[in-house]
Design a protein around this motif. Structure first.
Motif, PDB file in Angstrom:
ATOM      1  N   LEU A 290      29.007 -55.601 -12.598  1.00  0.00           N
ATOM      2  CA  LEU A 290      28.743 -54.876 -12.419  1.00  0.00           C
ATOM      3  C   LEU A 290      28.414 -54.202 -11.823  1.00  0.00           C
ATOM      4  CD1 LEU A 290      26.900 -55.276 -16.476  1.00  0.00           C
ATOM      5  CD2 LEU A 290      29.327 -55.114 -16.189  1.00  0.00           C
ATOM      6  N   ARG A 291      28.288 -52.574 -12.132  1.00  0.00           N
ATOM      7  CA  ARG A 291      27.777 -51.714 -11.227  1.00  0.00           C
ATOM      8  C   ARG A 291      26.287 -50.659 -12.480  1.00  0.00           C
ATOM      9  NH1 ARG A 291      32.793 -49.585 -10.709  1.00  0.00           N
ATOM     10  NH2 ARG A 291      33.644 -49.855  -8.614  1.00  0.00           N
ATOM     11  N   VAL A 292      24.881 -51.400 -11.758  1.00  0.00           N
ATOM     12  CA  VAL A 292      24.354 -51.004 -12.213  1.00  0.00           C
ATOM     13  C   VAL A 292      22.532 -50.472 -11.397  1.00  0.00           C
ATOM     14  CG1 VAL A 292      24.102 -52.852 -14.403  1.00  0.00           C
ATOM     15  CG2 VAL A 292      22.715 -52.950 -11.544  1.00  0.00           C
ATOM     16  N   PRO A 293      22.696 -49.629 -12.250  1.00  0.00           N
ATOM     17  CA  PRO A 293      20.613 -49.075 -11.542  1.00  0.00           C
ATOM     18  C   PRO A 293      20.433 -49.600 -11.001  1.00  0.00           C
ATOM     19  CG  PRO A 293      21.340 -47.540 -13.552  1.00  0.00           C
ATOM     20  CD  PRO A 293      22.020 -49.407 -14.001  1.00  0.00           C
ATOM     21  N   SER A 304      23.285 -58.676 -11.436  1.00  0.00           N
ATOM     22  CA  SER A 304      24.908 -57.738 -11.998  1.00  0.00           C
ATOM     23  C   SER A 304      26.668 -58.669 -11.677  1.00  0.00           C
ATOM     24  CB  SER A 304      24.265 -56.734 -11.874  1.00  0.00           C
ATOM     25  OG  SER A 304      24.360 -56.373 -10.772  1.00  0.00           O
ATOM     26  N   ILE A 338      32.738 -53.114 -12.721  1.00  0.00           N
ATOM     27  CA  ILE A 338      33.074 -51.758 -13.082  1.00  0.00           C
ATOM     28  C   ILE A 338      31.411 -51.519 -13.461  1.00  0.00           C
ATOM     29  CG2 ILE A 338      35.357 -52.118 -14.806  1.00  0.00           C
ATOM     30  CD1 ILE A 338      34.132 -53.190 -16.442  1.00  0.00           C
ATOM     31  N   ASP A 339      31.444 -50.305 -13.640  1.00  0.00           N
ATOM     32  CA  ASP A 339      30.054 -49.858 -14.351  1.00  0.00           C
ATOM     33  C   ASP A 339      29.918 -50.636 -16.230  1.00  0.00           C
ATOM     34  OD1 ASP A 339      29.990 -47.802 -12.190  1.00  0.00           O
ATOM     35  OD2 ASP A 339      31.194 -46.198 -13.809  1.00  0.00           O
ATOM     36  N   ALA A 340      28.566 -50.855 -16.643  1.00  0.00           N
ATOM     37  CA  ALA A 340      28.063 -51.119 -16.742  1.00  0.00           C
ATOM     38  C   ALA A 340      28.379 -50.772 -18.292  1.00  0.00           C
ATOM     39  CB  ALA A 340      26.252 -51.389 -16.893  1.00  0.00           C
ATOM     40  N   GLU A 342      30.535 -49.015 -18.815  1.00  0.00           N
ATOM     41  CA  GLU A 342      32.476 -49.448 -19.062  1.00  0.00           C
ATOM     42  C   GLU A 342      32.508 -50.840 -19.650  1.00  0.00           C
ATOM     43  OE1 GLU A 342      34.273 -47.764 -15.564  1.00  0.00           O
ATOM     44  OE2 GLU A 342      34.794 -45.555 -16.840  1.00  0.00           O
ATOM     45  N   LYS A 378      39.002 -50.731 -15.154  1.00  0.00           N
ATOM     46  CA  LYS A 378      38.315 -50.841 -13.281  1.00  0.00           C
ATOM     47  C   LYS A 378      39.621 -49.600 -12.481  1.00  0.00           C
ATOM     48  CE  LYS A 378      40.541 -54.825 -11.268  1.00  0.00           C
ATOM     49  NZ  LYS A 378      40.923 -55.579 -11.287  1.00  0.00           N
ATOM     50  N   SER A 381      37.638 -46.730 -12.464  1.00  0.00           N
ATOM     51  CA  SER A 381      35.935 -46.413 -12.280  1.00  0.00           C
ATOM     52  C   SER A 381      36.027 -46.098 -11.253  1.00  0.00           C
ATOM     53  CB  SER A 381      35.044 -48.017 -12.102  1.00  0.00           C
ATOM     54  OG  SER A 381      36.284 -48.599 -11.741  1.00  0.00           O
TER      55      SER A 381
END
Length: 381
Positions: A290-293, A304, A338-340, A342, A378, A381
């Motif tokens: 995941l992409r997370v802050p 992540s 992918i972003d969290a 999404e 994917k 993103s």
């Protein structure tokens, strides 16, 4: 049943399903990437032991303050809520730091390994010997395959109580929002209860109420039973300390555990449930990162980066970003990253049973959604 939102906007044919011949075994990635990483990456990082102990201290502080909640005016009880959230995050950190600890990335095995792992996993009601067998040995060697206890149920599996509860609780196109809220707080306990009872009462691979039954040695089985008693003792001690007072127990025990388990499950649900099954253990296909802050990667030890973890389970988690960079260089566009948000949307828009290795279906078996839908997300993103 709710209809899947936005599924018709995704071209499910633009990225073909990978055949078994195009899957790459985990060992191939290791052989390719291991020489490209610094030796320090594989040295234990003992600073994370301090992080585990700090978060145990946070919980002890929270319970210490809660012991006096019966003296607070009812109008000021809300002031405890931020502390309950912090305690909930500490439970998440205890899971993830214990996870790293059990993989050997925090310190080399010593006499302290077992008691520290026991304390770290106790708030998750997870016996460390159970974790060693379930996660380290079975899950990592059979990731998202028929033999993985952590996978989605197969549609063809019997409609047991375990399958019914998971279908009720987990994020999917057919989940009821109210049950999803309950599931976020309770799914970890259900998952743990299923596997514990399977091992303690039966210890047989024919058990059908778990996604995939596994067995442990008789010695480990006895150890798990004693560890369960010890964990129950810890939780009863906390409740006795809080005097079984409804306000104290709700704010300082139930709420932090619910927040902690829900936060952990957000990650765990996305780790593999949105991915296809694989007969060959290919972490870039059967796992998701995941992409997370950045604040969450800092707080949660880069959890992540889950695909990266499955390639190098015992690596210092500080080096997961480096592993990701190498994967993108040497295997461009292959991994599920992918972003969290999404990833969560993906789970909520797809069914949660496997009709076959590459197809999701729901409890009635009427839908058929290509698992390669993750590829469509994917690519956008």
């Amino acid at each position: 049943m709710k209809s899947p939102k936005n599924l018709n906007t995704l071209d499910k044919t633009e990225t073909p399903i990978l055949s078994e011949e195009t899957l790459i075994h985990h060992s191939v990635y290791v052989k390719k990437l291991r020489p490209l990483l610094p030796s320090d990456a594989f040295e234990p990082n003992s600073s994370k032991l301090g992080l585990l102990l700090i978060n145990i201290a946070i919980l002890l502080l929270g319970w210490g303050i809660a012991a006096n909640l019966d003296r607070w005016s009812v109008y000021f009880l809300w002031l405890y809520l931020p502390l309950a959230v912090i305690m909930g995050n500490s439970i998440i950190v205890l899971l993830f730091s214990s996870h790293d600890f059990m993989h050997g990335s925090v310190q080399k095995k010593s006499r302290l390994t077992y008691p520290i792992a026991f304390l770290g996993l106790s708030m998750l009601f997870m016996p460390p010997t159970q974790w060693k067998n379930l996660h380290n040995l079975v899950h990592h060697n059979n990731t998202n395959s028929v033999a993985d206890p952590d996978r989605n149920y197969l549609y063809q599996q019997p409609d047991t109580w375990g399958k019914w509860i998971q279908n009720l609780f987990v994020p999917s196109v057919e989940v009821n929002p109210l049950w999803l809220i309950v599931g976020m707080a309770g799914s970890w306990l259900v998952h743990n209860f299923r596997n514990l009872t399977s091992v303690l009462f039966f210890n047989d691979k024919s058990v059908d109420y778990v996604p995939a039954a596994f067995t442990v040695s008789q010695k480990d089985r006895r150890t798990i039973a004693f560890e369960c008693l010890g964990i129950v003792g810890i939780h009863l001690s906390i409740l006795f300390y809080l005097e079984f007072n409804p306000i104290k127990v709700t704010l300082a025990y139930i709420l932090p555990i619910a927040i902690g388990h829900a936060g952990a499950m957000f990650y765990i649900f996305t780790n593999h449930m949105g991915c296809r099954m694989t007969a060959i253990n290919d972490p870039l296909i059967n796992s998701m990162s995941l992409r997370v802050p950045k604040i969450f990667d800092l707080l949660h030890l880069n959890f992540s980066y889950h695909t990266e973890h499955h390639i190098f389970p015992s690596i210092n988690s500080n080096y997961y970003p480096m592993v990701q960079e190498l994967l993108q260089i040497h295997y461009p566009g292959r991994m599920n990253l992918i972003d969290a948000g999404e990833a969560w949307q993906l789970l909520m828009q797809t069914p949660r049973h496997y009709k076959d290795e590459v197809t999701f279906t729901e409890s009635s078996g009427t839908m058929a959604v290509n698992c390669s839908i993750v590829e469509a997300y994917k690519s956008r993103s």
